[in-house]
Motif scaffolding. Structure first.
Motif, PDB file in Angstrom:
ATOM      1  N   ALA A 122       0.834  -1.207   0.000  1.00  0.00           N
ATOM      2  CA  ALA A 122       0.000   0.000   0.000  1.00  0.00           C
ATOM      3  C   ALA A 122       0.871   1.261   0.000  1.00  0.00           C
ATOM      4  O   ALA A 122       0.587   2.233  -0.713  1.00  0.00           O
ATOM      5  CB  ALA A 122      -0.938  -0.016   1.204  1.00  0.00           C
ATOM      6  N   PHE A 123       1.943   1.254   0.775  1.00  0.00           N
ATOM      7  CA  PHE A 123       2.849   2.413   0.785  1.00  0.00           C
ATOM      8  C   PHE A 123       3.547   2.577  -0.554  1.00  0.00           C
ATOM      9  O   PHE A 123       3.791   3.686  -1.004  1.00  0.00           O
ATOM     10  CB  PHE A 123       3.900   2.284   1.911  1.00  0.00           C
ATOM     11  N   ALA A 124       3.890   1.477  -1.176  1.00  0.00           N
ATOM     12  CA  ALA A 124       4.584   1.523  -2.447  1.00  0.00           C
ATOM     13  C   ALA A 124       3.621   1.795  -3.602  1.00  0.00           C
ATOM     14  O   ALA A 124       4.051   2.061  -4.727  1.00  0.00           O
ATOM     15  CB  ALA A 124       5.320   0.209  -2.677  1.00  0.00           C
ATOM     16  N   GLY A 125       2.332   1.703  -3.347  1.00  0.00           N
ATOM     17  CA  GLY A 125       1.338   1.941  -4.387  1.00  0.00           C
ATOM     18  C   GLY A 125       1.170   0.763  -5.338  1.00  0.00           C
ATOM     19  O   GLY A 125       0.717   0.920  -6.451  1.00  0.00           O
ATOM     20  N   THR A 126       1.539  -0.425  -4.838  1.00  0.00           N
ATOM     21  CA  THR A 126       1.453  -1.616  -5.699  1.00  0.00           C
ATOM     22  C   THR A 126       0.334  -2.561  -5.267  1.00  0.00           C
ATOM     23  O   THR A 126       0.244  -3.660  -5.777  1.00  0.00           O
ATOM     24  CB  THR A 126       2.786  -2.381  -5.689  1.00  0.00           C
ATOM     25  N   HIS A 127      -0.508  -2.136  -4.316  1.00  0.00           N
ATOM     26  CA  HIS A 127      -1.585  -3.020  -3.883  1.00  0.00           C
ATOM     27  C   HIS A 127      -2.724  -3.021  -4.914  1.00  0.00           C
ATOM     28  O   HIS A 127      -2.845  -2.120  -5.719  1.00  0.00           O
ATOM     29  CB  HIS A 127      -2.104  -2.610  -2.495  1.00  0.00           C
TER      30      HIS A 127
END
Length: 79
Positions: free
Chosen positions: A73-78
């Motif tokens: 989620a922090f990396a924006g890959t969820h």
């Protein structure tokens, strides 16, 4: 309140700072127009650093790795 021309303030800065520390408010002017003020510094009323010492508790695992879904989620890959 004392009004001092800029040239005089440059020549007497140390005395003016002493006067301000003693409670005077000194206005520095250039061509009769106020530009700046020297004012006494008030005593700090805030709490000191460390005032919360012993009142906060950190969990034993506070620095444990985050779960993969949260890292995603922090990396924006969820998804």
């Amino acid at each position: 309140m004392i009004v001092v021309p800029l040239a005089e303030a440059k020549n007497n800065l140390s005395k003016l700072v002493d006067d301000a520390a003693a409670g005077q408010i000194i206005t520095i002017a250039k061509h009769g127009r106020a530009l700046a003020r020297l004012v006494p510094v008030g005593k700090t009323s805030g709490k000191r650093i460390g005032a919360m010492k012993g009142k906060l508790v950190l969990a034993e695992d506070f620095d444990a790795p985050l779960p993969d879904d949260m890292l995603d989620a922090f990396a924006g890959t969820h998804e």
